[in-house]
Design a protein around this motif. Sequence first.
Motif, mmCIF file in Angstrom:
data_model
loop_
_atom_site.group_PDB
_atom_site.id
_atom_site.type_symbol
_atom_site.label_atom_id
_atom_site.label_comp_id
_atom_site.label_asym_id
_atom_site.label_seq_id
_atom_site.Cartn_x
_atom_site.Cartn_y
_atom_site.Cartn_z
ATOM 1 N N GLN A 130 -17.034 -18.611 -5.350
ATOM 2 C CA GLN A 130 -16.201 -18.220 -6.487
ATOM 3 C C GLN A 130 -15.827 -16.743 -6.462
ATOM 4 O OE1 GLN A 130 -15.485 -20.969 -7.940
ATOM 5 N NE2 GLN A 130 -17.174 -21.853 -9.105
ATOM 6 N N TYR A 131 -15.890 -16.141 -5.300
ATOM 7 C CA TYR A 131 -15.500 -14.740 -5.211
ATOM 8 C C TYR A 131 -14.048 -14.610 -4.755
ATOM 9 C CZ TYR A 131 -19.959 -12.498 -6.066
ATOM 10 O OH TYR A 131 -21.092 -12.012 -6.664
ATOM 11 N N ARG A 132 -13.394 -13.566 -5.193
ATOM 12 C CA ARG A 132 -12.052 -13.251 -4.729
ATOM 13 C C ARG A 132 -12.145 -12.217 -3.610
ATOM 14 N NH1 ARG A 132 -11.979 -14.596 -9.792
ATOM 15 N NH2 ARG A 132 -12.393 -13.027 -11.367
ATOM 16 N N MET A 133 -11.085 -12.102 -2.837
ATOM 17 C CA MET A 133 -11.108 -11.187 -1.704
ATOM 18 C C MET A 133 -9.950 -10.201 -1.776
ATOM 19 S SD MET A 133 -11.330 -12.107 2.344
ATOM 20 C CE MET A 133 -9.608 -12.266 2.780
ATOM 21 N N LEU A 134 -10.319 -8.957 -1.793
ATOM 22 C CA LEU A 134 -9.336 -7.881 -1.759
ATOM 23 C C LEU A 134 -9.237 -7.459 -0.296
ATOM 24 C CD1 LEU A 134 -7.870 -6.450 -4.072
ATOM 25 C CD2 LEU A 134 -9.717 -4.782 -4.109
ATOM 26 N N SER B 237 0.840 -1.204 0.000
ATOM 27 C CA SER B 237 0.000 0.000 0.000
ATOM 28 C C SER B 237 0.872 1.250 0.000
ATOM 29 C CB SER B 237 -0.978 -0.013 1.171
ATOM 30 O OG SER B 237 -0.310 0.262 2.361
ATOM 31 N N ALA B 238 2.100 1.125 0.493
ATOM 32 C CA ALA B 238 3.013 2.264 0.411
ATOM 33 C C ALA B 238 3.307 2.605 -1.049
ATOM 34 C CB ALA B 238 4.304 1.960 1.157
ATOM 35 N N ARG B 239 3.149 1.639 -1.909
ATOM 36 C CA ARG B 239 3.366 1.892 -3.340
ATOM 37 C C ARG B 239 2.060 1.978 -4.097
ATOM 38 N NH1 ARG B 239 8.697 -1.429 -4.402
ATOM 39 N NH2 ARG B 239 9.410 -1.561 -2.270
ATOM 40 N N GLN B 240 1.003 2.187 -3.383
ATOM 41 C CA GLN B 240 -0.316 2.361 -4.012
ATOM 42 C C GLN B 240 -0.836 1.090 -4.655
ATOM 43 O OE1 GLN B 240 -1.170 5.281 -3.100
ATOM 44 N NE2 GLN B 240 -0.135 6.921 -4.216
ATOM 45 N N TYR B 241 -0.358 -0.051 -4.216
ATOM 46 C CA TYR B 241 -0.863 -1.307 -4.764
ATOM 47 C C TYR B 241 -1.928 -1.877 -3.850
ATOM 48 C CZ TYR B 241 2.325 -1.954 -8.660
ATOM 49 O OH TYR B 241 2.967 -1.843 -9.859
ATOM 50 N N ARG B 242 -2.851 -2.597 -4.451
ATOM 51 C CA ARG B 242 -3.851 -3.303 -3.674
ATOM 52 C C ARG B 242 -3.427 -4.760 -3.530
ATOM 53 N NH1 ARG B 242 -6.129 0.621 -6.376
ATOM 54 N NH2 ARG B 242 -6.678 0.261 -8.529
ATOM 55 N N ILE C 85 -11.830 2.708 1.187
ATOM 56 C CA ILE C 85 -13.145 2.666 0.551
ATOM 57 C C ILE C 85 -13.048 3.230 -0.859
ATOM 58 C CG2 ILE C 85 -15.499 3.557 0.617
ATOM 59 C CD1 ILE C 85 -15.381 1.960 2.963
ATOM 60 N N ARG C 86 -12.398 4.367 -0.968
ATOM 61 C CA ARG C 86 -12.271 4.987 -2.279
ATOM 62 C C ARG C 86 -11.519 4.077 -3.239
ATOM 63 N NH1 ARG C 86 -12.534 10.357 -0.286
ATOM 64 N NH2 ARG C 86 -10.464 10.217 0.611
ATOM 65 N N MET C 87 -10.447 3.513 -2.719
ATOM 66 C CA MET C 87 -9.608 2.670 -3.570
ATOM 67 C C MET C 87 -10.377 1.453 -4.072
ATOM 68 S SD MET C 87 -5.825 1.291 -2.725
ATOM 69 C CE MET C 87 -4.723 2.267 -3.735
ATOM 70 N N VAL C 88 -11.100 0.806 -3.190
ATOM 71 C CA VAL C 88 -11.804 -0.387 -3.638
ATOM 72 C C VAL C 88 -12.996 -0.022 -4.506
ATOM 73 C CG1 VAL C 88 -11.011 -1.712 -1.661
ATOM 74 C CG2 VAL C 88 -13.276 -0.680 -1.602
ATOM 75 N N GLN C 89 -13.539 1.154 -4.321
ATOM 76 C CA GLN C 89 -14.623 1.579 -5.204
ATOM 77 C C GLN C 89 -14.101 1.745 -6.628
ATOM 78 O OE1 GLN C 89 -17.729 3.892 -2.238
ATOM 79 N NE2 GLN C 89 -16.409 5.083 -3.580
ATOM 80 N N GLN C 90 -12.919 2.291 -6.735
ATOM 81 C CA GLN C 90 -12.310 2.404 -8.053
ATOM 82 C C GLN C 90 -12.139 1.036 -8.676
ATOM 83 O OE1 GLN C 90 -9.293 6.084 -7.234
ATOM 84 N NE2 GLN C 90 -8.563 4.262 -8.239
ATOM 85 N N ASN C 91 -11.846 0.108 -7.815
ATOM 86 C CA ASN C 91 -11.591 -1.233 -8.298
ATOM 87 C C ASN C 91 -12.860 -1.960 -8.685
ATOM 88 O OD1 ASN C 91 -8.794 -1.775 -8.306
ATOM 89 N ND2 ASN C 91 -9.314 -3.825 -7.589
#
Lengths: 329, 329
Positions: free
Chosen positions: B93-97, A90-95, B112-118
């Motif tokens: 069959q779901y993946r987990m972020l 996350s420090a590198r903006q990765y998920r 929240i924002r990041m995963v919404q983008q995703n």
Amino acid sequence: MKHNSAPTMKDVALEAGVALGTVSKVFNDLPVGESYRLRVEEAARKLGYQVNSYARGLKTNRTFTVALILPNITDPFFSALAQGAYESLSARQYRMLLSLTSSNPEAEQRCIRMVQQNKVDGIIGLTYNPNLEVDPALPYVSIDRYFGPNVPCVSSDNFGGGQMAAEKLLELGCRHPLFLRVGSRVPGESDKRGDGFESACRRRGVKCDSLRLNDEDGLVEPFRAFLSQHMKGGRLEYDGIFCATDALTIHIRGMLSELGLRVPEDVQLIGFDGIRRFTTGDLYCSTIIQPIPRLAETCVDLLLREDRSNLPRLICLPVTYASGGTTRE
Amino acid sequence: MKHNSAPTMKDVALEAGVALGTVSKVFNDLPVGESYRLRVEEAARKLGYQVNSYARGLKTNRTFTVALILPNITDPFFSALAQGAYESLSARQYRMLLSLTSSNPEAEQRCIRMVQQNKVDGIIGLTYNPNLEVDPALPYVSIDRYFGPNVPCVSSDNFGGGQMAAEKLLELGCRHPLFLRVGSRVPGESDKRGDGFESACRRRGVKCDSLRLNDEDGLVEPFRAFLSQHMKGGRLEYDGIFCATDALTIHIRGMLSELGLRVPEDVQLIGFDGIRRFTTGDLYCSTIIQPIPRLAETCVDLLLREDRSNLPRLICLPVTYASGGTTRE
DNA sequence: TTGTAAGCGTTATCAC
DNA sequence: GTGATAACGCTTACAA
């Protein structure tokens, strides 16, 4: 409002009265006239616009997502690894996409396939399937298992840690050391713990026995049998045991105490990993500590490195010894 | 071979000598002539084709990915939750972020924002930001924090667990119970543990004191001060303490023993959570056990429910009591 | 600098 | 049942 679903760049462009491409540039930090930038940002805020990283990924072939494949997340070693990986990522903006396999080779292969579909930018895997099939074009870093010169493997200095355990035990007065492990049949870097231990004993001219058990055999029965063979007049023939993991050390301590053997008075124990008690942060036992956050950081580093031309094949990170009550200190 | 990158449906279609649409149908289990299906499958195998779920997600607006937002993954409660969530998710069959926030409200909002983008299909969040902004169109399930009638919240029966703790303590002979908690200032479902405890004491006509500390104040100093106020002639005024978490219980046990107070002889302790020792699986203390896997499964269930018209506002799952050495049993 | 337009790999709607 | 074709939301030459 045109439609009820999430706003797109088109909507933002319309709202801001600029062209689609301009909006894109704003969100990619490409040069754009200041007044345009402001108008676009304003419009985006108003609409609650967020870039769709799927559409972006489709275009750019980069998703800023990395998959971490672990046997489980409840074992403290694995969860510490996941925590470290998350922080580095996350420090590198990765998920981080997390996949759990129960150490099941087929589940591991399924996970690999699934995350490949997901077009992750790379995979960090701690797996037990000796012949995992992974797209060679996809960056992969392995933890604790060496797959060959094309897949970087990061691990602790298992051999050195084994040596360290031997030296410590001998230094603390042990004359009859034993190495014990219970583990997977699949060869892995952690096998070197025993090798290092034996090597150091040999160099010191001390005879060292080893008991290597496989997961399927279980620990209790075989170890009880082993113990009874090596008890003489209520005393155990060994006065020091290097156990391949902390978890094993705890089990052994329990079994020893059932037999009336005291730790560390009668038998000294050294484990491996450096797992800490949840609440207090204390070690469970005297142990060789793995640098877990550094392990994780190293994996991320290797995985995301721009220049993938000559990556190291195997990285062994330095371990440290710490006393945790199962040695006489 | 046309290009060096991953094969696409087009490549498969070409290889199989069928139209693009036919390939798509095969991979979506839509009716297709048996001979065509075979040809396509063969070609796909040959090319090592895998569907690009980003491209698919772009079209379908479904990504089969769910985000789990947690403060950290090293706390055993959270890691058990993550394990449970992963299992429930992968069964469908779901993946987990996974997103980790350190309980930091801003980090939570960023996640929240990041995963919404995703473009995830939903979010399960255990958060401390009382005014989190999340796209109302995105399914969201909250753990332990009630956000209002539109966001389902799942938690254990905290109130009932508190009552249970009180009843147990009284049943075991306590005459002067105390409730203790150290926690976030932000109101949450777990606050009800103390409420339930007090309520049960009151109903039994027993006077009950409470000490509610905030995280920022720390535990050690305030609790030491509290103790010294309530010690009379080397004895503690309280003979039973209900601690809001197991971790707290362990700490308190340590602090009590420093003062020469024995657990459970002088003071009985009951915790909450049901965390188990890593190696042996034993409880750390007598405790109210949360049904963590069911908690996780319930979240997934609610999140992925087809019919989202009338979801429950708050689900409280039943807890159980188990002795773990800090009570006289 | 800004706007235009061609894809990225899929799915879905049509005629056939 | 099959095969063109038009989106999906975005990036990126390239033209203006």
